[in-house]
Design a protein around this motif. Structure first.
Motif: not given
Length: 789
Positions: A83-94, A202-211
Motif C-alpha cells: 500500500f501507499r495509503e494504509n487503508r482497509s474499509p469496513v462496513p457501516y455496522n462495524q 495521521g501516522s500513515e493510517a487511512f481509514g478508521i480500521k487502520v486508525a
C-alpha cells in the motif's frame, strides 16, 4: 418660436440616457444570470479545458478508494499487504455509533438536514472570515468529495486552476456539485461509511480500521467514547493533533470534540466532564508500507505483480488486489525452521573454527587472511559513497567518520534475534562479514508451483535474496547435467569409465591448453566404474572424461534445455560446476525436469489475481514443455538415487533422518566448490524438488576443510530436517513412497548397483570439489584424508 427647436435639441439626450442605462444594466443582469446558470455546466463539462476534470458518472457510482493489495498463500493465509495509503474499509455496522456521533457533532451538526451543501454553514464561514477567523463551511459530504476525487490537484485542475482565488472558487464549486451528486446516489449512512474509510488520521493510517489499530490496537466497533473523540479530533489536522507526537494539542482537541458531543446532546454533561479528565491512553504501532512478516518471497512476488500491473493498467499499491500465491504456509514454516536451526548451529561452528585459528574468515587461496579486506569492501557500500561525496577532499574527516563508534542494533543468533552494540561503520561491516548465509526453495515438479522460498537467514538485516537474486558456482550439483547429456546420447547408467589420472587437451582463444582434473583425495582407484557409481561418489576424473566424450558445449546446451538460464562458459571443467554461476531457483527448476517425466515446468509463484470485489482478473496456469525424453528423465532419477544406494554415495548422511518408511525413495546430489566457498544439496522425492545453498557473503569467507565445509555437511542437514518435518505434518498431503514406475519401456541397462568393497566404501563420504591448493593442505595435515576411493 425659434427657441423651441434649440430647447428640444438640448433636452432629448437627457430623456434617453436613463433608458440606455437601464438597458445596459438589464443586459448585464441577463448575461450575469446566464453565466451564473451556465457556470456549473461549464465547470462540470470542463469547458475549453479551463476548469479541469470533474468526476464522471461511473466514478460517482463506483468511487475508487486507495486500498491495499493483499497477498495470500495457497492455503489462504494472509502473509502481507502492499500500500501507499494504509487503508482497509469496513462496513457501516462495524463502526462504533459513538464515532458517528462524534463526527457529526464536530464536523457537520446539521448533516441529516441538508442535501450535500449547508447554506447556513457557508454563510457562517464567510462571516467568520470577514471577522478574521478561519472556519470551514464544508459538509461531511463535501469533504468526502474532496477526499475521493482529489478535486484540488492533478488533472482536476484546468487552465484557471492556477490562478489564486479563482482556483479556490472552482474547486469549491466542484465539491458542491459532487456533494449534491453523492447525496442523490447514496444514503446518509453510506456516505458516512465512505468518509470514515477514506479520511487520513495521521501516522500513515487511512481509514478508521487502520486508525483504530494504529493508535489503540482495537477495532472500529470497539472504540471507547474518548478514543472515538480523539480520532475525530485528529481529522482537523492529522499532523498537529497526532497524539503520539503532540499529546497536549491532541488532548485539547479531543476535549473540544467531547464538548461538542455534549452540546449536540450525544453525551450527558456529566459524562463529558469525566471523559475530559481522562488521559489519552495509546497502544501505538504504525503498520509498515509493506505489512506482514518479513520474507524474501514477498519481495519476489511484489516485483512480479508490480510489473504485471504496470503492463495491464492496475496499481498494486492502491487497487485492493487479492494476490494468491503458490506458497504453502505450513511448508514455508517448516523450511524456515529447518534452515534457521541448522544455520544457527553452523554459525557457532564457523565462529569457533576461526576463533581457534586466531584470525578472520576472509582468506586467500593459500589460507592467509586477506590484508585490508574490510577497508576495501566498505568502499563498495552505498554508505561509503555517500560519505566520500560529503567529505570530498577531506580524507581525515572521512576516516574519522568511518572509525567513529556509536550504538547500533545488529543481528545475532542469540535471544530475540538482535542486540545493540557500540560499533563504527568498519566494525559493523566486519561483524556482518563473519556470517554464513543460505538460500532454499521447494517446487512441485509437476505444476511448477513454488511451495517454499527462504532467501536468507534474516530478511530484516539481510535483504539480499539467495534463492533467485544470488548466483554461485554449483560445484558437483552440476554433474548430473553431464550424465544427462550422456544418457540422452546413447550411454547407459551401467556403462563404465576408469577412475584414473587424465589429461584433457583443448583450445582456448586459439591456444592449445591442457587440463588435469583431480579427485578430492588426489588419488585414483583404477576402478572401471559404472556411470551411476561415479556420479553417486562424485568422482571428478570420470565426470571430466565423460564431459570430453559428450562435448562440453553439449553439456551446456542440455543444462539450458532443462532449466538453467544463466550464462555458461564453453570449457572442459563445466561438468565440475566451475563454468558459471547459477541460482537455487534455476537448479530446482532443472532438477524438476527429471521428476516430471522430462517436461520442464516453468517455476510459478502466483496462481491468480482478483480485484477488490473478488473477480478474477488474471489466472496464471502452469506452463510446461518437453525438454528430454521420458526414458532419459526416469534414468536420471535412478542415477540420483545412487547417492543413497551406491557404496560411498555422497547423500548417505540422509540415512540419519527419519525418511525411510513405506519404501520411501529420495535422490539427491551434494555440491562443494573450490576452498569450500559454497555448499549445495539438491534433493528430489516423488512429490517435491528442493535446493539448498550455504556459504559466505564473499567467496573468500569459508571453512577450510571437508569436515565442516562440504555441501553434505552444510546444506544436506537442512534438507534432511526439512523433509522430516514435512512427512511428520499430518495436515500436508506429502507422503513417503517410491518414485513412480517408468511410463515407457526402458531400453537401456540400468540395474547395476556396485558391490560394497570394504576398502572402497567410506563411512563418511566426501564430495569431490574443484581445488588447486587441496594437495598442499592434505600434505600439511590440515585435512584428514579419508579411505582411498
Amino acid at each position: 418660436m425659434s427657441a423651441s427647436p434649440t430647447l428640444k435639441t438640448d433636452e432629448t439626450p437627457k430623456r434617453r440616457w436613463p433608458n440606455r442605462l437601464s438597458r445596459a444594466i438589464w443586459a448585464a443582469f441577463v448575461i450575469g444570470a446566464g453565466l451564473f446558470l451556465l457556470y456549473p455546466i461549464l465547470v462540470s463539462t470542463n469547458f475549453l479545458f479551463l476548469f479541469g476534470k470533474s468526476p464522471s458518472l461511473e466514478e460517482l457510482e463506483n468511487p475508487k478508494v486507495e486500498q491495499p493489495s493483499e497477498l495470500y498463500t495457497a492455503d489462504n493465509v494472509l502473509i502481507g499487504t502492499y500500500f501507499r495509503e494504509n487503508r482497509s474499509p469496513v462496513p457501516y455496522n462495524q463502526i462504533s455509533p459513538l464515532l458517528i456521533k462524534a463526527l457529526i457533532a464536530t464536523e457537520d451538526v446539521r448533516y441529516y438536514k441538508h442535501s450535500g451543501i449547508d447554506p447556513q454553514a457557508i454563510v457562517g464561514s464567510v462571516y467568520a472570515v470577514l471577522q478574521g477567523d478561519k472556519r470551514g463551511g464544508s459538509t461531511i459530504t463535501q469533504q468526502l468529495a474532496k477526499n475521493l476525487y482529489k478535486t484540488r490537484r492533478g488533472e482536476t485542475r484546468g487552465a484557471l486552476g492556477h490562478i489564486p482565488v479563482v482556483s479556490t472558487l472552482i474547486s469549491k464549486t466542484k465539491e458542491w456539485l459532487t456533494a449534491v451528486e453523492l447525496e442523490r446516489r447514496y444514503t446518509k449512512e453510506e456516505i458516512l461509511r465512505m468518509y470514515l474509510n477514506t479520511v487520513e488520521y495521521g501516522s500513515e493510517a487511512f481509514g478508521i480500521k487502520v486508525a483504530a489499530k494504529t493508535f489503540f490496537n482495537t477495532s472500529p466497533d470497539s472504540l471507547k467514547p474518548e478514543e472515538a473523540a480523539m480520532l475525530v479530533g485528529v481529522l482537523n489536522n492529522p499532523t498537529a493533533y497526532n497524539p503520539k507526537f503532540h499529546p497536549e494539542s491532541a488532548l485539547k482537541r479531543r476535549n473540544v470534540v467531547l464538548e461538542r458531543m455534549g452540546q449536540a446532546r450525544f453525551l450527558k454533561a456529566g459524562a463529558v466532564d469525566s471523559l475530559q479528565k481522562l488521559p489519552i491512553a495509546l497502544d501505538y504501532k504504525v503498520v509498515k508500507h509493506i505489512d506482514g512478516p518479513d520474507t524474501y518471497f514477498r519481495g519476489a512476488v511484489g516485483q512480479f505483480v508490480n510489473d504485471w500491473c504496470e503492463q495491464n493498467g492496475y496499481d498494486m499499491y492502491r487497487d485492493g488486489l487479492r494476490i494468491y500465491t503458490t506458497i504453502d504456509s505450513r511448508m514455508q514454516a517448516h523450511a524456515e525452521e529447518a534452515l534457521q536451526k541448522r544455520m544457527k548451529t553452523l554459525q557457532q561452528q564457523f565462529d569457533r573454527f576461526w576463533r581457534n585459528r586466531g584470525g578472520n574468515p576472509w582468506v586467500d587461496d593459500d589460507g592467509h587472511e586477506i590484508p585490508n579486506f574490510i577497508e576495501t569492501q566498505i568502499k563498495r557500500t552505498e554508505l561509503y559513497k555517500e560519505l566520500a561525496d560529503r567529505y570530498k577532499g577531506q580524507p581525515a574527516r572521512l576516516d574519522s567518520v568511518l572509525h567513529a563508534k556509536h550504538p547500533i542494533k545488529v543481528f545475532t543468533w542469540k535471544g530475540d534475534g538482535d542486540t545493540t552494540l557500540v560499533m563504527s561503520p568498519l566494525d559493523s561491516l566486519a561483524y556482518y562479514k563473519h556470517f554464513l548465509h543460505a538460500g532454499m526453495m521447494t517446487m512441485d515438479p509437476f505444476t511448477g508451483q513454488v511451495k517454499a522460498w527462504v532467501g536468507g537467514i534474516n530478511f530484516r538485516f539481510f535483504k539480499y535474496d539467495h534463492v533467485k537474486q544470488g548466483k554461485r558456482q554449483p560445484g558437483s550439483t552440476f554433474k548430473p547435467f553431464v550424465y544427462l547429456t550422456a544418457l540422452d546420447n546413447g550411454y547407459s547408467p551401467c556403462d563404465r569409465i576408469r577412475d584414473e589420472r587424465v589429461t584433457i587437451k583443448y583450445v582456448e582463444n586459439g591456444k592449445d591448453m591442457e587440463w588435469q582434473p583431480k579427485n578430492v583425495t588426489r588419488s585414483y582407484t583404477g576402478t572401471n566404474m559404472t556411470l551411476r557409481h561415479a556420479m553417486a561418489r562424485s568422482v571428478n576424473s570420470v565426470t571430466a572424461q565423460l564431459t570430453e566424450k559428450v562435448g562440453w558445449n553439449n553439456v551446456a546446451q542440455y543444462a539450458h534445455k532443462v532449466g538453467i538460464q544463466s550464462k555458461l562458459l564453453d570449457v572442459p571443467s563445466i561438468g565440475l560446476g566451475s563454468a558459471g554461476d547459477v541460482s537455487v531457483y534455476e537448479m530446482v527448476d532443472a532438477y524438476s525436469t527429471f521428476v516430471n517425466g522430462g517436461f520442464r515446468s516453468e517455476p510459478q509463484f502466483i496462481t491468480r489475481i482478483e480485484d477488490r470485489n473478488g473477480n478474477v482478473i488474471k489466472q496464471f496456469d502452469p506452463r510446461q514443455k518437453r525438454a528430454i525424453s521420458p526414458e532419459t528423465a526416469w534414468l536420471m532419477l535412478y542415477m540420483l538415487r545412487g547417492g543413497m544406494d551406491e557404496p560411498g554415495g555422497t547423500s548417505q548422511a540422509l540415512w540419519e533422518y527419519d525418511l525411510w518408511n513405506n519404501n520411501n525413495q529420495i535422490g539427491g546430489k551434494t555440491g562443494t566448490t573450490s576452498n569450500y566457498s559454497d555448499g549445495w544439496y539438491m534433493g528430489v522425492s516423488k512429490d517435491l524438488v528442493t535446493g539448498v545453498w550455504v556459504g559466505g557473503e564473499d567467496r573468500s569467507i569459508h571453512f577450510t576443510n571437508s569436515q565442516q565445509g562440504e555441501g553434505g555437511r552444510m546444506a544436506l542437514p537442512i534438507y534432511g530436517t526439512y523433509m522430516e518435518k514435512l512427512y511428520q505434518d499430518k495436515n500436508l498431503d506429502i507422503t513417503m513412497g517410491p518414485f513412480p514406475k517408468p511410463s515407457v519401456k526402458i531400453t537401456k541397462k540400468y540395474n547395476c548397483v556396485s558391490p560394497a568393497e570394504p576398502r572402497q566404501r567410506r563411512d563418511t563420504p566426501v564430495d569431490s570439489i574443484v581445488t588447486d591448493d587441496l594437495l598442499e593442505r592434505i600434505n600439511s595435515g590440515t585435512i584428514a584424508v579419508p579411505d582411498s576411493l
